[in-house]
Design an enzyme around this catalytic site. Structure first.
Site, PDB file in Angstrom:
ATOM      1  N   GLY A  39       0.842  -1.203   0.000  1.00 18.44           N
ATOM      2  CA  GLY A  39       0.000   0.000   0.000  1.00 18.44           C
ATOM      3  C   GLY A  39       0.869   1.241   0.000  1.00 18.44           C
ATOM      4  O   GLY A  39       1.389   1.659  -1.039  1.00 18.44           O
ATOM      5  N   VAL A  40       1.030   1.856   1.163  1.00 18.77           N
ATOM      6  CA  VAL A  40       1.853   3.068   1.278  1.00 18.77           C
ATOM      7  C   VAL A  40       3.215   2.733   1.902  1.00 18.77           C
ATOM      8  O   VAL A  40       4.264   3.045   1.356  1.00 18.77           O
ATOM      9  CB  VAL A  40       1.129   4.143   2.122  1.00 18.77           C
ATOM     10  CG1 VAL A  40       2.004   5.381   2.252  1.00 18.77           C
ATOM     11  CG2 VAL A  40      -0.204   4.509   1.500  1.00 18.77           C
ATOM     12  N   ALA A 101      -6.670  -2.491   9.569  1.00 22.99           N
ATOM     13  CA  ALA A 101      -7.888  -3.310   9.485  1.00 22.99           C
ATOM     14  C   ALA A 101      -7.623  -4.576   8.668  1.00 22.99           C
ATOM     15  O   ALA A 101      -8.124  -5.655   8.995  1.00 22.99           O
ATOM     16  CB  ALA A 101      -9.021  -2.505   8.861  1.00 22.99           C
ATOM     17  N   HIS A 124       3.572  -0.351  13.521  1.00 22.77           N
ATOM     18  CA  HIS A 124       2.602   0.351  14.348  1.00 22.77           C
ATOM     19  C   HIS A 124       2.298  -0.551  15.540  1.00 22.77           C
ATOM     20  O   HIS A 124       2.242  -1.780  15.377  1.00 22.77           O
ATOM     21  CB  HIS A 124       1.330   0.569  13.514  1.00 22.77           C
ATOM     22  CG  HIS A 124       0.465   1.705  13.963  1.00 22.77           C
ATOM     23  ND1 HIS A 124       0.806   2.573  14.976  1.00 22.77           N
ATOM     24  CD2 HIS A 124      -0.761   2.108  13.531  1.00 22.77           C
ATOM     25  CE1 HIS A 124      -0.166   3.471  15.126  1.00 22.77           C
ATOM     26  NE2 HIS A 124      -1.121   3.207  14.268  1.00 22.77           N
ATOM     27  N   ASP A 208       1.393   8.024  18.071  1.00 21.95           N
ATOM     28  CA  ASP A 208       1.142   8.060  16.624  1.00 21.95           C
ATOM     29  C   ASP A 208      -0.308   8.438  16.314  1.00 21.95           C
ATOM     30  O   ASP A 208      -0.575   9.293  15.467  1.00 21.95           O
ATOM     31  CB  ASP A 208       1.480   6.695  16.022  1.00 21.95           C
ATOM     32  CG  ASP A 208       1.572   6.744  14.514  1.00 21.95           C
ATOM     33  OD1 ASP A 208       2.606   7.216  14.012  1.00 21.95           O
ATOM     34  OD2 ASP A 208       0.608   6.345  13.832  1.00 21.95           O
ATOM     35  N   GLU A 212      -1.260  11.984  14.355  1.00 23.90           N
ATOM     36  CA  GLU A 212      -1.895  12.111  13.034  1.00 23.90           C
ATOM     37  C   GLU A 212      -3.281  12.738  13.132  1.00 23.90           C
ATOM     38  O   GLU A 212      -3.710  13.447  12.229  1.00 23.90           O
ATOM     39  CB  GLU A 212      -1.920  10.773  12.295  1.00 23.90           C
ATOM     40  CG  GLU A 212      -2.759   9.695  12.925  1.00 23.90           C
ATOM     41  CD  GLU A 212      -2.345   8.285  12.529  1.00 23.90           C
ATOM     42  OE1 GLU A 212      -1.299   8.121  11.873  1.00 23.90           O
ATOM     43  OE2 GLU A 212      -3.064   7.336  12.906  1.00 23.90           O
TER      44      GLU A 212
END
Ligand SMILES: NC(=O)c1ccc[n+]([C@@H]2O[C@H](COP(=O)([O-])OP(=O)(O)OC[C@H]3O[C@@H](n4cnc5c(N)ncnc54)[C@H](OP(=O)(O)O)[C@@H]3O)[C@@H](O)[C@H]2O)c1
Length: 349
Positions: A39-40, A101, A124, A208, A212
């Site tokens: 993904g990122v 998720a 994370h 975190d 954000e």
């Protein structure tokens, strides 16, 4: 580890001086790093590891634009690109970089692919800290660690290519092999971190999620919108409102903050600007402090986690997110921004 004074508190951090890339390669010599998710964050870390000479494979569900992107980036189906379970089985280090998720959804399958002595790596603390909600409880015979770059996966890659790096925190949740620490540092250095600083899974995820939702994204977007709307309401043109709210920040002032700090930026603006900023900063600080208190409490209690998992677990999560992002994209403020950007000299040439 090297000790540095961070504003009066001495902390131990790791840079390439303490742990070289050469050392990292030696530590990871026998390993295959399986990056699950493209993904990122997945592409940033996978490509940096590959360029740094680490054996990397990617695990990504097929028939997805993310799979196609992995192919474009040189990962070869059946050789270095596999489905998620196949890659997880082949990897001795499993970097679990599906969306948070997605990690919940794929966990029952991924868990079965882990062998004793493998390393399960997160970027994370989310999955482990909120295990009551995620159901992610790793087996006892694997290492469980975290290296969390403090930046988007896009800049993890961009900075690496430019010879810079993104700082990362690291933590060890479970040390089965007895070598979790050195393997974690090796991975942290090999993904191109600027420097590594220690944390815990809890501290990482609380800071975190707060960051954000707060200054980095949510608060920033909120205060920008408030100021833009105020200026527009009082008859200022979109060009003027956008320049005074966003363009001057991103093109000038925040760059000075990045280079030399807030005090230096203040000192290099007009004394009129300095006087006003010094007077108004405490008012904004006090106005948002209760919102930050509320935010941190919602993060620690797990309510933010419930919201994330509910929203991002549906099959059409991307379409729904895209619709919400489209509203921002189509707003007057960001359409004005597109025009302002197009007028930058480098974009007109
Ligand atoms: N974004 C960042 O820059 C950043 C920064 C620091 C840490 N992190 C952490 O890094 C991890 C990855 O984050 P990310 O932002 O890179 O995630 P992301 O872009 O949202 O990741 C999406 C990836 O997860 C896959 N995926 C989503 N749902 C899935 C499911 N149900 N089954 C299988 N695959 C699924 C996607 O596949 P499809 O494309 O096929 O949907 C894609 O490969 C997270 O733990 C995040 O908190 C991210």
């Amino acid at each position: 580890m090297a000790k540095f004074d961070f504003g009066g508190t001495v902390e131990e951090v790791i840079t390439e001086d303490e742990f070289s890339l050469q050392q990292a390669r030696q530590v990871l010599e026998g390993d295959t790093v399986a990056v699950l998710g493209y993904g990122v964050q997945g592409p940033g870390q996978a490509l940096n590891l590959r360029d740094n000479g680490i054996r990397v494979i990617v695990g990504q569900r097929e028939n997805s634009p993310s799979w196609d992107r992995a192919v474009q980036d040189g990962f070869v189906p059946g050789e270095t690109l596999f489905g998620i379970e196949e890659a997880a089985t082949r990897g001795t280090v499993v970097q679990y970089l599906l969306s948070d998720a997605g990690q919940v959804a794929a966990w029952p399958k991924v868990k079965k692919c882990l062998s004793p002595g493998d390393m399960l790596y997160f970027s994370h603390g989310f999955a482990i800290v909120y295990r009551d909600q995620t159901g992610i409880v790793p087996p006892a015979d694997v290492d469980v660690v975290l290296v969390a770059p403090k930046g988007s996966g896009r800049t993890v890659r961009k900075n690496f290519l430019e010879g810079s790096g993104i700082n990362s925190s690291y933590a060890i949740h479970q040390d089965y092999s007895g070598k979790a620490a050195e393997r974690t540092m090796a991975l942290g250095i090999a993904i191109g971190s600027g420097y590594l600083f220690p944390t815990t899974f809890e501290k990482e995820v609380y800071s975190d999620l707060t960051g954000e939702r707060g200054v980095l994204m949510g608060c920033l977007a909120g205060v920008m919108e408030a100021q833009y709307k105020l200026l527009r309401k009082n008859g200022h043109s979109p060009s003027e409102a956008f320049n005074e709210t966003v363009e001057e920040l991103t093109q000038s002032l925040i760059r000075l903050v990045a280079e030399n700090g807030m005090d230096w930026m203040f000192a290099n603006c007009s004394t009129t600007a300095q006087r006003g900023a010094l007077d108004w900063a405490p008012k904004f600080r006090d106005a948002v402090a209760p919102v930050f208190e509320d935010l941190y409490e919602q993060v620690v209690s797990g309510r933010e986690t419930r919201r994330v998992l509910d929203a991002n677990s549906s099959a059409d999560y991307r379409e729904k997110l895209d619709r919400e992002l489209r509203v921002i994209h189509d707003s007057e403020m960001w359409r004005a921004g597109a025009t302002v950007r197009s007028l930058r000299p480098e974009n007109r040439r």
